[in-house]
Write a protein that holds these residues in place. Sequence first.
Motif, PDB file in Angstrom:
ATOM      1  N   ASN A  69      -6.397  -3.261   8.223  1.00  0.00           N
ATOM      2  CA  ASN A  69      -6.024  -1.858   8.106  1.00  0.00           C
ATOM      3  C   ASN A  69      -4.585  -1.663   8.536  1.00  0.00           C
ATOM      4  OD1 ASN A  69      -8.663  -1.433   7.388  1.00  0.00           O
ATOM      5  ND2 ASN A  69      -9.258  -0.474   9.318  1.00  0.00           N
ATOM      6  N   VAL A  70      -3.979  -0.591   8.078  1.00  0.00           N
ATOM      7  CA  VAL A  70      -2.644  -0.190   8.522  1.00  0.00           C
ATOM      8  C   VAL A  70      -2.797   0.811   9.658  1.00  0.00           C
ATOM      9  CG1 VAL A  70      -0.499   0.979   7.866  1.00  0.00           C
ATOM     10  CG2 VAL A  70      -1.589  -0.623   6.271  1.00  0.00           C
ATOM     11  N   VAL A  75      -5.865   9.673   8.916  1.00  0.00           N
ATOM     12  CA  VAL A  75      -6.707   9.009   7.926  1.00  0.00           C
ATOM     13  C   VAL A  75      -7.284  10.067   6.998  1.00  0.00           C
ATOM     14  CG1 VAL A  75      -7.277   7.052   9.374  1.00  0.00           C
ATOM     15  CG2 VAL A  75      -8.711   9.091   9.468  1.00  0.00           C
ATOM     16  N   MET A  76      -7.535   9.660   5.789  1.00  0.00           N
ATOM     17  CA  MET A  76      -8.019  10.569   4.755  1.00  0.00           C
ATOM     18  C   MET A  76      -9.545  10.624   4.783  1.00  0.00           C
ATOM     19  SD  MET A  76      -7.232  10.342   0.652  1.00  0.00           S
ATOM     20  CE  MET A  76      -7.704   8.603   0.614  1.00  0.00           C
ATOM     21  N   PHE A 113      -4.084  -0.061   3.854  1.00  0.00           N
ATOM     22  CA  PHE A 113      -4.632  -1.415   3.905  1.00  0.00           C
ATOM     23  C   PHE A 113      -3.570  -2.452   3.557  1.00  0.00           C
ATOM     24  CE2 PHE A 113      -5.376  -0.188  -0.563  1.00  0.00           C
ATOM     25  CZ  PHE A 113      -4.830  -1.277  -1.229  1.00  0.00           C
ATOM     26  N   ASN A 114      -3.806  -3.664   4.037  1.00  0.00           N
ATOM     27  CA  ASN A 114      -3.093  -4.866   3.611  1.00  0.00           C
ATOM     28  C   ASN A 114      -4.142  -5.821   3.068  1.00  0.00           C
ATOM     29  OD1 ASN A 114      -0.378  -4.252   4.729  1.00  0.00           O
ATOM     30  ND2 ASN A 114      -1.442  -4.388   6.693  1.00  0.00           N
ATOM     31  N   LEU A 115      -3.927  -6.362   1.884  1.00  0.00           N
ATOM     32  CA  LEU A 115      -4.929  -7.192   1.220  1.00  0.00           C
ATOM     33  C   LEU A 115      -4.293  -8.488   0.739  1.00  0.00           C
ATOM     34  CD1 LEU A 115      -7.838  -7.411  -0.015  1.00  0.00           C
ATOM     35  CD2 LEU A 115      -6.920  -6.227  -2.036  1.00  0.00           C
ATOM     36  N   ILE A 116      -4.915  -9.608   1.107  1.00  0.00           N
ATOM     37  CA  ILE A 116      -4.503 -10.916   0.619  1.00  0.00           C
ATOM     38  C   ILE A 116      -5.536 -11.412  -0.373  1.00  0.00           C
ATOM     39  CG2 ILE A 116      -4.084 -13.333   1.219  1.00  0.00           C
ATOM     40  CD1 ILE A 116      -1.843 -11.619   2.211  1.00  0.00           C
ATOM     41  N   LEU A 117      -5.054 -11.878  -1.532  1.00  0.00           N
ATOM     42  CA  LEU A 117      -5.912 -12.377  -2.604  1.00  0.00           C
ATOM     43  C   LEU A 117      -5.435 -13.776  -2.972  1.00  0.00           C
ATOM     44  CD1 LEU A 117      -5.495  -9.191  -4.814  1.00  0.00           C
ATOM     45  CD2 LEU A 117      -7.474  -9.668  -3.353  1.00  0.00           C
TER      46      LEU A 117
END
Length: 269
Positions: A69-70, A75-76, A113-117
């Motif tokens: 998470n950032v 937050v929404m 968010f930060n996402l690694i794929l």
Amino acid sequence: MCIAAWIWQSHPVYKLLLVFNRDELLDRPTKPVGWWGEGCNKILGGRDVQGGGTWLGCTKDGRLAFLTNVLEPDVMAGAKTRGELPVRFLQSKKSPEEFAKEVAKEADDYNGFNLILADLCANIMVYVSNRPKGEEAASIQLVSPGLHVLSNAKLDSPWHKAQRLRKSFRELLWKHGDEEIPPEDIVEKLMRDTTKATKDMLPNTGCNADWELNLSSIFVDIDTKEGHYGTRSTDALSVNSNGNVNFYEKYIDSGVWKDLTVEYHIMKM
């Protein structure tokens, strides 16, 4: 909030060596690492029972995804659960770049968010984030070979906890050279660090300074009005050049720390 560090395509033994702390309310329903899903779409990872997603997962065909998470003050309400993003990628046939572009178009549906794929067979790893808002040009990037740290800001942002983890990870790798490192040692020596930043080293996220301070250590342990919050699991995942995967997890269950290991071989390697 979570923190991860990994070395990618830059080690004599490991194609990938990843460590990951998951921070969450300790009473949030969670399943430890195991296989779940159907048929060829089975995922290996922990599972957030409440949201249905995961923070870190992989598959037998060489796909890998993880999420942090950032840290931000607002937050929404009603946002989609971020934990669904790794699951969607792992169950899809899209390349990391294709999926990242799809996610970027949906950025406003999620909190930060930060996402690694990654496709470990194709040697491709991609980073995608929806923060800062509207920064589309910088939201997707290929992850270069080397040592990386991801906490609750952009990839490789020099936060206190990220810098400490990078330094200790590098030292551990140097000490062991071309030898394999027991996953239990990786977890204990890297991810149990409770050292907090000094107040002048805290990031300017707009959040309460005491909250930032409590989150500034690699291993988090906080009492909040919502309940006990902190590091509730640590994962150490290694992939060698032959495609052998070792997924080790240390997790807390009803106040007791337990551990387990799952091993498998990537089919396409």
